[in-house]
Design a protein around this motif. Structure first.
Motif, PDB file in Angstrom:
ATOM      1  N   LEU A  14       0.827  -1.213   0.000  1.00 59.35           N
ATOM      2  CA  LEU A  14       0.000   0.000   0.000  1.00 59.35           C
ATOM      3  C   LEU A  14       0.856   1.254   0.000  1.00 59.35           C
ATOM      4  O   LEU A  14       0.499   2.251  -0.635  1.00 59.35           O
ATOM      5  CB  LEU A  14      -0.940   0.004   1.207  1.00 59.35           C
ATOM      6  N   GLU A  15       1.992   1.205   0.692  1.00 62.49           N
ATOM      7  CA  GLU A  15       2.878   2.364   0.775  1.00 62.49           C
ATOM      8  C   GLU A  15       3.747   2.522  -0.470  1.00 62.49           C
ATOM      9  O   GLU A  15       4.019   3.636  -0.888  1.00 62.49           O
ATOM     10  CB  GLU A  15       3.780   2.244   2.005  1.00 62.49           C
ATOM     11  N   GLN A  16       4.169   1.408  -1.059  1.00 59.33           N
ATOM     12  CA  GLN A  16       5.174   1.465  -2.113  1.00 59.33           C
ATOM     13  C   GLN A  16       4.612   1.431  -3.531  1.00 59.33           C
ATOM     14  O   GLN A  16       5.234   1.956  -4.445  1.00 59.33           O
ATOM     15  CB  GLN A  16       6.165   0.312  -1.943  1.00 59.33           C
ATOM     16  N   GLU A  17       3.478   0.786  -3.723  1.00 64.28           N
ATOM     17  CA  GLU A  17       2.911   0.636  -5.065  1.00 64.28           C
ATOM     18  C   GLU A  17       1.847   1.697  -5.288  1.00 64.28           C
ATOM     19  O   GLU A  17       0.943   1.843  -4.478  1.00 64.28           O
ATOM     20  CB  GLU A  17       2.281  -0.749  -5.248  1.00 64.28           C
ATOM     21  N   GLY A  18       1.931   2.404  -6.387  1.00 60.35           N
ATOM     22  CA  GLY A  18       0.891   3.376  -6.699  1.00 60.35           C
ATOM     23  C   GLY A  18      -0.402   2.700  -7.126  1.00 60.35           C
ATOM     24  O   GLY A  18      -1.490   3.082  -6.727  1.00 60.35           O
ATOM     25  N   ARG A  19      -0.277   1.664  -7.942  1.00 60.58           N
ATOM     26  CA  ARG A  19      -1.426   0.942  -8.478  1.00 60.58           C
ATOM     27  C   ARG A  19      -1.045  -0.530  -8.595  1.00 60.58           C
ATOM     28  O   ARG A  19       0.014  -0.847  -9.139  1.00 60.58           O
ATOM     29  CB  ARG A  19      -1.785   1.514  -9.848  1.00 60.58           C
ATOM     30  N   PHE A  20      -1.918  -1.405  -8.077  1.00 61.70           N
ATOM     31  CA  PHE A  20      -1.647  -2.832  -8.184  1.00 61.70           C
ATOM     32  C   PHE A  20      -2.942  -3.638  -8.069  1.00 61.70           C
ATOM     33  O   PHE A  20      -3.932  -3.177  -7.511  1.00 61.70           O
ATOM     34  CB  PHE A  20      -0.623  -3.297  -7.140  1.00 61.70           C
ATOM     35  N   PHE A  21      -2.893  -4.840  -8.611  1.00 62.06           N
ATOM     36  CA  PHE A  21      -4.008  -5.774  -8.539  1.00 62.06           C
ATOM     37  C   PHE A  21      -3.751  -6.773  -7.414  1.00 62.06           C
ATOM     38  O   PHE A  21      -2.596  -7.133  -7.141  1.00 62.06           O
ATOM     39  CB  PHE A  21      -4.162  -6.520  -9.867  1.00 62.06           C
ATOM     40  N   PHE A  22      -4.837  -7.209  -6.781  1.00 61.97           N
ATOM     41  CA  PHE A  22      -4.728  -8.151  -5.660  1.00 61.97           C
ATOM     42  C   PHE A  22      -5.874  -9.151  -5.734  1.00 61.97           C
ATOM     43  O   PHE A  22      -6.999  -8.786  -6.064  1.00 61.97           O
ATOM     44  CB  PHE A  22      -4.777  -7.391  -4.329  1.00 61.97           C
ATOM     45  N   PHE A  23      -5.575 -10.398  -5.393  1.00 64.29           N
ATOM     46  CA  PHE A  23      -6.559 -11.476  -5.514  1.00 64.29           C
ATOM     47  C   PHE A  23      -6.562 -12.330  -4.254  1.00 64.29           C
ATOM     48  O   PHE A  23      -5.503 -12.745  -3.782  1.00 64.29           O
ATOM     49  CB  PHE A  23      -6.205 -12.348  -6.725  1.00 64.29           C
ATOM     50  N   LYS A  24      -7.754 -12.577  -3.712  1.00 61.71           N
ATOM     51  CA  LYS A  24      -7.934 -13.508  -2.595  1.00 61.71           C
ATOM     52  C   LYS A  24      -8.414 -14.831  -3.176  1.00 61.71           C
ATOM     53  O   LYS A  24      -9.452 -14.881  -3.828  1.00 61.71           O
ATOM     54  CB  LYS A  24      -8.984 -12.995  -1.618  1.00 61.71           C
ATOM     55  N   HIS A  25      -7.667 -15.888  -2.900  1.00 68.42           N
ATOM     56  CA  HIS A  25      -7.904 -17.184  -3.528  1.00 68.42           C
ATOM     57  C   HIS A  25      -8.147 -18.272  -2.484  1.00 68.42           C
ATOM     58  O   HIS A  25      -7.382 -18.403  -1.536  1.00 68.42           O
ATOM     59  CB  HIS A  25      -6.679 -17.531  -4.374  1.00 68.42           C
ATOM     60  N   SER A  26      -9.195 -19.045  -2.674  1.00 73.60           N
ATOM     61  CA  SER A  26      -9.431 -20.232  -1.854  1.00 73.60           C
ATOM     62  C   SER A  26      -8.832 -21.438  -2.570  1.00 73.60           C
ATOM     63  O   SER A  26      -9.109 -21.665  -3.746  1.00 73.60           O
ATOM     64  CB  SER A  26     -10.929 -20.461  -1.636  1.00 73.60           C
TER      65      SER A  26
END
Length: 103
Positions: A14-26
């Motif tokens: 959150l502090e270092q990346e301006g924009r990023f994708f994130f995925f929660k996977h089961s």
């Protein structure tokens, strides 16, 4: 695509990346498996950072994300973060390569 397992790792993103994708996977849900494949196909074709967590291995982080941003936990669940905030999220069958490409 890089795996994230701790709250500290996520906070650094959150502090270092301006924009990023994130995925929660089961790891046990077939719907999550399909969404993971869509996410992975999408992220392999972009130059933006992308991350994921496995809910069974990082439940504390999964819960933290839900609580911190007031977004009900679902699995699978995809996010787009900009400037430390989620600007988009989707779950289950709404996670497709086509939907992600529109972002």
């Amino acid at each position: 695509m890089q795996k994230v397992q701790s709250v500290e790792e996520f906070e650094n993103l959150l502090e270092q990346e301006g924009r990023f994708f994130f995925f929660k996977h089961s790891l046990t849900c077939p719907i999550s498996g399909n969404a993971y494949n869509q996410y992975q196909t999408f992220t392999s074709g972009i130059d933006e950072p992308s991350y994921y967590l496995a809910v069974q291995e990082a439940r504390a982080l999964s819960n933290y994300i839900a609580e911190r941003f007031g977004i009900r936990h679902e699995s699978p669940q995809a996010f787009l973060f900009e400037k430390g905030e989620p600007i988009w999220n989707a779950s289950h069958n709404r996670i497709t390569k086509e939907a992600l490409m529109k972002l």
